[in-house]
Design a protein around this motif. Structure first.
Motif, short mmCIF file in Angstrom:
data_model
loop_
_atom_site.label_atom_id
_atom_site.label_comp_id
_atom_site.label_asym_id
_atom_site.label_seq_id
_atom_site.Cartn_x
_atom_site.Cartn_y
_atom_site.Cartn_z
N ASN A 110 -0.73 1.48 -6.53
CA ASN A 110 -1.39 0.23 -6.12
C ASN A 110 -2.80 0.53 -5.62
O ASN A 110 -3.13 0.37 -4.44
CB ASN A 110 -0.57 -0.48 -5.04
N TYR A 111 -3.65 0.93 -6.54
CA TYR A 111 -5.00 1.36 -6.17
C TYR A 111 -5.86 0.21 -5.65
O TYR A 111 -6.75 0.43 -4.83
CB TYR A 111 -5.69 2.02 -7.37
N TYR A 112 -5.60 -1.01 -6.11
CA TYR A 112 -6.41 -2.12 -5.62
C TYR A 112 -6.12 -2.37 -4.14
O TYR A 112 -7.05 -2.43 -3.33
CB TYR A 112 -6.15 -3.39 -6.43
N THR A 157 0.81 -1.22 0.00
CA THR A 157 0.00 0.00 0.00
C THR A 157 0.84 1.27 0.00
O THR A 157 0.29 2.37 -0.15
CB THR A 157 -0.95 0.02 1.21
N SER A 158 2.15 1.14 0.15
CA SER A 158 3.01 2.33 0.11
C SER A 158 3.32 2.76 -1.32
O SER A 158 3.83 3.85 -1.55
CB SER A 158 4.32 2.07 0.86
#
Length: 506
Positions: free
Chosen positions: A151-153, A146-147
């Motif tokens: 990585n929108y998913y 998530t960093s």
């Protein structure tokens, strides 16, 4: 001398022509080689999806979605926007070769026949099957980081969906290692409240209710019809307090709804044959129109189609409602997966494939696709309010509404049902209409189950059951018919013998 000079000139001219020609040919070859290099620099991403299952763009000004967090408009197709976005972010050109198929079975057949795709969007049971048969390429380790900004998913998937994909496993591996969700929903009953009560619609037994003979539809596929049949057959047990209050209720519910034992399949066959005599039709798409025109008073529907049906009826000032059977509802998904045969160890193609999934998972793009498709995205948005604003834009109460109730959706948006940030103020009727279909409550999801995929033995047994239901079951032929058929056969044999004897005597 002149002849010699002429020959020399001719040789020189020929040499020049050869050199010139060679240069020209070389130029052509070089141009072709450069073109080939340019083509090689463009990543070809072969995507297979369902029909009408991604926004095609070309929105008019009337289509603009004005949210509190900003306006959304699809000018280009999502595919074109992805190709442009990928080049801007990664400096490489990607070309999406986009194709569509109609069913999971058709998709599987195409794969077994050798069709090559890089990214496909099967339903949950086909994802399980492809995982079990080792068709799928796992996501990279950094896909869920998530960093990473793009990585929108990972940053935006609903906590409820993430938990579901993490906890469900095939051969010890989570779905999430190989699959990213796209759209999700539940199944239920769309009904005409002038003809059917909410209580009558809130049970799977409605499909065999003689009160609605030839006025109800059921799905024309074995999995959905089988699920409804199990819910009806086991209705008393599934609704009993002792069953619901058991500490392992969810596990037991999943076991009951996925009972593929020979005895239960026989019961399902018998029940569905009764349903066949009671229903207006087994259908895939026609029930939406049949409900709106009044040919039928109730129909078994996927939630996305239920929303569409109610929306269309509203345009004709004709109200339809949605009920979720008390026994259980089927939780279904469509999700993106990568194929080993397509990615084939190509790291650039794998990055493009994962980026395609991430691009679709941008909250703004999730809203575009929901608006176009009518189904519910697995994306809640993470730190972005775009998706929740879209739900409010669609269903939130306004000043003219008098009967207003709280509708908590924290379980989907933050993982906490009591999260006050995600309690909608909605018109009371939305608790049994479009909103309840598109975003069911936590209470409904607590009685949901995922239908598993069938192994080879189960598939053979269940397919034969479905053939018997939809076509003809030879076991149902009465004894008297067999006796009569036997008499006719014997008579024909006797007549044939007699004719042969008469012919010889003649």
């Amino acid at each position: 001398m002149n002849k010699i000079i002429g020959k020399i000139n001719a040789l020189i001219l020929s040499a020049l022509m050869i050199v010139s020609g060679t240069a020209a040919v070389t130029g052509v070859f070089n141009t072709n080689r450069l073109t080939a290099v340019a083509a090689d620099d463009t990543i070809i991403l072969r995507v297979c999806n369902w029909e009408e299952y991604i926004d095609t763009g070309d929105w008019s000004d009337d289509d603009i979605i004005d949210l509190e967090s900003g306006s959304i408009k699809g000018e280009n197709s999502i595919i074109t926007d992805f190709e442009n976005w990928y080049y801007e972010n990664y400096g490489k050109k990607v070309k999406v070769q986009y194709s569509c198929l109609g069913t999971n079975e058709e998709l599987y057949n195409m794969l077994t026949l050798g069709d090559d795709y890089d990214v496909i969007c099967p339903s949950e049971y086909m994802i399980m099957k492809l995982m079990a048969e080792d068709w799928l390429e796992p996501f990279s380790d950094d896909f869920y980081d998530t960093s990473i900004a793009n990585n929108y998913y990972a940053k935006g998937v609903s906590p409820f969906i993430k938990k579901t994909f993490d906890e469900n496993k095939i051969n010890g591996e989570s779905w999430s290692r190989y699959a990213a969700g796209y759209m999700w929903g539940i199944t239920g009953i769309v009904y005409n409240p002038d003809k059917v009560t909410e209580k009558e619609a809130s049970t799977w037994t409605i499909i065999d209710n003689s009160k609605f003979r030839r006025q109800i539809t059921i799905k024309d596929n074995v999995r959905d019809s089988m699920f409804a049949a199990v819910g009806a057959i086991k209705s008393d047990k599934l609704k009993s307090a002792s069953f619901i209050n058991s500490p392992d209720y969810r596990e037991k519910l999943a076991e009951e709804m996925n009972d593929t034992s020979e005895a239960n399949v026989d019961r399902i066959q018998e029940y569905l044959q009764s349903v066949k005599n009671n229903a207006y039709s087994f259908e895939t798409d026609s029930a939406k129109t049949d409900m709106i025109t009044g040919k039928v008073v109730a129909g078994y529907q996927w939630s996305g189609d239920a929303v569409y049906t109610m929306d269309q009826a509203d345009e004709d000032d004709f109200q339809l409602n949605f009920a979720v059977p008390e026994e259980c509802t089927n939780l279904y998904f469509d999700g993106w997966v990568m194929l080993k045969s397509g990615i084939n160890g190509n790291s650039e193609k794998k990055q493009a494939a994962q980026s395609f999934i991430n691009f679709l998972s941008k909250p703004e793009n999730a809203v575009r696709n929901m608006s176009y498709i009518g189904y519910t995205s697995v994306i809640s948005g993470g730190d972005s309010d775009v998706v929740f604003d879209y739900v409010k834009w669609n269903y939130g109460a306004d000043e003219s509404d008098t009967d207003v109730v709280d509708y908590p959706l924290g379980y989907f948006f933050s993982g906490d049902s009591d999260d006050e940030r995600y309690i909608l103020k909605v018109p009371e009727e939305q608790t049994y209409r479009q909103l309840s279909a598109q975003y069911p409550t936590q209470e409904v999801m607590d009685r949901s189950a995922i239908m598993q995929y069938f192994d080879a033995e189960e598939t053979t047994r269940i397919n034969q059951m479905w053939i018997n239901v939809r076509c003809y079951n030879i076991k149902n032929v009465p004894v008297c018919v067999w006796v009569l058929a036997g008499i006719i056969v014997v008579a024909l044999i006797a007549l044939s013998v007699k004719l042969k004897i008469n012919k010889k005597n003649a």
